[in-house]
Design a protein around this motif. Structure first.
Motif, mmCIF file in Angstrom:
data_model
loop_
_atom_site.group_PDB
_atom_site.id
_atom_site.type_symbol
_atom_site.label_atom_id
_atom_site.label_comp_id
_atom_site.label_asym_id
_atom_site.label_seq_id
_atom_site.Cartn_x
_atom_site.Cartn_y
_atom_site.Cartn_z
ATOM 1 N N VAL A 201 0.804 -1.101 -0.047
ATOM 2 C CA VAL A 201 -0.200 0.041 0.034
ATOM 3 C C VAL A 201 0.933 1.051 -0.098
ATOM 4 C CG1 VAL A 201 -1.724 1.474 1.192
ATOM 5 C CG2 VAL A 201 -1.929 -1.249 1.064
ATOM 6 N N ALA A 202 1.818 1.212 0.713
ATOM 7 C CA ALA A 202 2.653 2.451 1.034
ATOM 8 C C ALA A 202 3.390 2.517 -0.304
ATOM 9 C CB ALA A 202 3.839 2.295 2.035
ATOM 10 N N LEU A 204 2.528 1.942 -3.540
ATOM 11 C CA LEU A 204 1.659 2.013 -4.748
ATOM 12 C C LEU A 204 0.531 2.961 -4.521
ATOM 13 C CD1 LEU A 204 1.334 -1.227 -6.988
ATOM 14 C CD2 LEU A 204 2.569 0.863 -7.513
ATOM 15 N N ALA A 205 -0.152 3.007 -3.419
ATOM 16 C CA ALA A 205 -1.518 3.563 -3.283
ATOM 17 C C ALA A 205 -1.359 4.882 -3.488
ATOM 18 C CB ALA A 205 -2.137 2.918 -2.033
ATOM 19 N N ASP A 206 -2.639 5.474 -3.849
ATOM 20 C CA ASP A 206 -2.968 6.957 -3.788
ATOM 21 C C ASP A 206 -4.047 7.438 -2.784
ATOM 22 O OD1 ASP A 206 -1.268 8.189 -6.091
ATOM 23 O OD2 ASP A 206 -2.730 6.758 -7.008
ATOM 24 N N GLU A 207 -5.000 6.233 -2.581
ATOM 25 C CA GLU A 207 -6.082 6.391 -1.792
ATOM 26 C C GLU A 207 -6.363 5.082 -1.107
ATOM 27 O OE1 GLU A 207 -8.469 9.085 -1.422
ATOM 28 O OE2 GLU A 207 -7.163 10.294 -3.113
ATOM 29 N N VAL A 208 -6.771 5.005 -0.002
ATOM 30 C CA VAL A 208 -7.050 3.695 0.931
ATOM 31 C C VAL A 208 -8.416 3.728 1.211
ATOM 32 C CG1 VAL A 208 -5.996 2.321 2.639
ATOM 33 C CG2 VAL A 208 -4.588 3.754 1.402
ATOM 34 N N ALA A 209 -9.032 2.531 1.326
ATOM 35 C CA ALA A 209 -10.234 2.221 1.893
ATOM 36 C C ALA A 209 -10.125 1.152 2.778
ATOM 37 C CB ALA A 209 -11.382 1.968 0.950
ATOM 38 N N VAL A 210 -10.489 1.031 4.202
ATOM 39 C CA VAL A 210 -10.240 0.100 5.152
ATOM 40 C C VAL A 210 -11.509 -0.606 5.178
ATOM 41 C CG1 VAL A 210 -9.324 -0.485 7.508
ATOM 42 C CG2 VAL A 210 -8.400 1.414 5.993
ATOM 43 N N LEU A 211 -11.592 -1.816 5.211
ATOM 44 C CA LEU A 211 -12.835 -2.665 5.296
ATOM 45 C C LEU A 211 -12.580 -3.561 6.580
ATOM 46 C CD1 LEU A 211 -14.920 -3.057 3.215
ATOM 47 C CD2 LEU A 211 -13.812 -5.014 2.218
ATOM 48 N N GLU A 212 -13.444 -3.606 7.368
ATOM 49 C CA GLU A 212 -13.819 -4.484 8.604
ATOM 50 C C GLU A 212 -15.303 -5.099 8.443
ATOM 51 O OE1 GLU A 212 -13.397 -4.651 13.241
ATOM 52 O OE2 GLU A 212 -14.587 -2.926 12.348
ATOM 53 N N ALA A 213 -15.401 -6.546 8.670
ATOM 54 C CA ALA A 213 -16.615 -7.057 8.446
ATOM 55 C C ALA A 213 -17.416 -6.579 7.677
ATOM 56 C CB ALA A 213 -17.115 -6.873 10.036
ATOM 57 N N ARG A 219 -11.659 5.784 5.012
ATOM 58 C CA ARG A 219 -10.868 6.055 4.097
ATOM 59 C C ARG A 219 -10.154 7.388 4.018
ATOM 60 N NH1 ARG A 219 -15.058 5.132 -0.706
ATOM 61 N NH2 ARG A 219 -16.266 3.776 0.786
ATOM 62 N N GLY A 220 -9.284 7.323 3.101
ATOM 63 C CA GLY A 220 -8.446 8.750 3.016
ATOM 64 C C GLY A 220 -7.230 8.682 2.019
ATOM 65 N N PRO A 221 -6.618 9.496 1.759
ATOM 66 C CA PRO A 221 -5.270 9.515 1.132
ATOM 67 C C PRO A 221 -4.334 8.688 1.832
ATOM 68 C CG PRO A 221 -6.056 11.808 1.473
ATOM 69 C CD PRO A 221 -6.861 10.874 2.096
ATOM 70 N N VAL A 222 -3.227 8.097 1.092
ATOM 71 C CA VAL A 222 -2.483 7.205 1.513
ATOM 72 C C VAL A 222 -1.630 7.815 2.670
ATOM 73 C CG1 VAL A 222 -0.537 7.592 0.193
ATOM 74 C CG2 VAL A 222 -0.700 5.292 1.238
ATOM 75 N N GLY A 223 -1.142 9.178 2.659
ATOM 76 C CA GLY A 223 -0.552 9.816 3.709
ATOM 77 C C GLY A 223 -1.273 9.843 5.126
ATOM 78 N N HIS A 227 -0.027 8.352 8.549
ATOM 79 C CA HIS A 227 0.494 9.328 9.527
ATOM 80 C C HIS A 227 -0.553 9.553 10.764
ATOM 81 C CE1 HIS A 227 3.476 9.990 6.164
ATOM 82 N NE2 HIS A 227 3.876 9.523 7.260
ATOM 83 N N ALA A 228 -2.099 9.310 10.188
ATOM 84 C CA ALA A 228 -2.929 9.951 11.242
ATOM 85 C C ALA A 228 -4.209 8.835 11.204
ATOM 86 C CB ALA A 228 -3.355 11.256 10.942
ATOM 87 N N PRO A 229 -3.822 7.469 11.184
ATOM 88 C CA PRO A 229 -4.918 6.311 11.240
ATOM 89 C C PRO A 229 -6.052 6.799 12.426
ATOM 90 C CG PRO A 229 -3.056 5.325 12.129
ATOM 91 C CD PRO A 229 -2.572 6.973 11.681
ATOM 92 N N ARG A 230 -7.257 6.808 12.093
ATOM 93 C CA ARG A 230 -8.368 7.024 13.204
ATOM 94 C C ARG A 230 -8.859 5.696 13.705
ATOM 95 N NH1 ARG A 230 -9.739 10.691 9.267
ATOM 96 N NH2 ARG A 230 -11.488 9.364 8.978
#
Ligand SMILES: Nc1ncnc2c1ncn2[C@@H]1O[C@H](COP(=O)(O)OP(=O)(O)OP(=O)(O)O)[C@@H](O)[C@H]1O
Length: 251
Positions: A201-202, A204-213, A219-223, A227-230
């Motif tokens: 991910v670090a 290649l990705a520009d944007e990331v979406a995180v899936l759980e169940a 979701r947000g930009p890779v940076g 740097h600030a995962p919630r």
């Protein structure tokens, strides 16, 4: 722009994926991440209409705002690299047959030079020999690389890649990631990258979406994701990645 809109999947009324909406732009990489069993592969297969027969699927995929049925999407609009490459190969056909058939199905002229070039690009030595091999003569990693070459051969504007480098050694993995990056930048390939590997991910990705169940929880930009995962799941994925380098996520 390719959009997945309100994708839902359930098995015997048990929801596996709920209301997934994603936007994939040409020349950009969207990573869909999540722990094992969160629904990443199910989402990819359902969007392309290649899900298991017991699953109920709702939602649609649109190209520039127009709904496209899965059979018109696959190959021409969206190439794919799915998990378990061995199951995608006909045991009675050589790799040359598979590559030729892909070109025929997409109404593209068969160019053996292009096929050889792509096989070399995915790190397969002696492409001439590989073209003459059957699946049973090849390792899982070799088949994975042919699957990647096949996906790029058709020249579709989008690629869904489900764990494209998981079974590959680190040298080959780096080579494949370079190739995907070049395809994205030169051919403006729009990439949906499905992985649990935050290193990929670090890279290649520009944007990331995180899936759980089956639900997108962040979701947000890779940076921002690094740097600030919630969300706790995002924090867990990033922390596990940082731990590989002896680092910790700031509190
Ligand atoms: N055909 C099916 N019938 C019933 N349940 C299914 C089916 N396919 C997948 N599932 C369930 O859906 C959930 C999500 O599975 P999926 O393979 O999409 O996860 P994943 O995030 O891709 O995991 P991994 O990273 O391990 O590949 C799991 O609980 C799985 O057991």
């Amino acid at each position: 722009m390719l959009t997945i809109e309100g994708l839902g999947v359930s098995a015997a009324a048990r929801p596996l994926l709920r209301d997934l909406s994603l936007e994939i732009a040409q020349g950009r990489t969207l990573a869909l991440v999540g722990a094992s069993g969160s629904g990443k592969s199910t989402a990819c297969a359902a969007a392309l209409g290649v899900h298991a027969g017991n699953l109920e699927v709702s939602g649609q995929v649109c190209l520039d705002g127009n709904p496209v049925p899965p059979d018109r999407l696959r190959g021409r609009v969206v190439a794919s690299i799915l998990q378990n490459p061995r199951s995608g190969f006909n045991p009675l056909r050589t790799m040359r047959d598979h590559m030729r058939e892909t070109c025929r199905a997409l109404e593209r002229p068969w160019a053996e030079d292009t096929a050889r070039h792509l096989l070399a690009e995915v790190g397969l030595e002696d492409p001439d020999r590989v073209l003459g091999l059957y699946a049973f003569e090849m390792s899982g990693g070799m088949l994975q690389r042919v699957a990647i070459a096949l996906a790029l051969l058709g020249g579709a504007p989008f690629l869904f890649a489900d764990e494209p480098t998981t079974d590959l050694d680190l040298v080959v993995q780096a080579r494949i990631l370079d190739l995907l990056e070049r395809s994205r930048d030169r051919a403006r390939l729009g990439l949906l990258l499905i992985t649990h590997d935050m290193g990929v991910v670090a890279r290649l990705a520009d944007e990331v979406a995180v899936l759980e169940a089956g639900i997108v929880v962040e979701r947000g930009p890779v940076g921002q994701i690094f740097h600030a995962p919630r969300h706790p799941v995002t924090r867990m994925l990033v922390a596990a990645h940082l731990a590989l380098y002896g680092k910790e996520l700031p509190a």
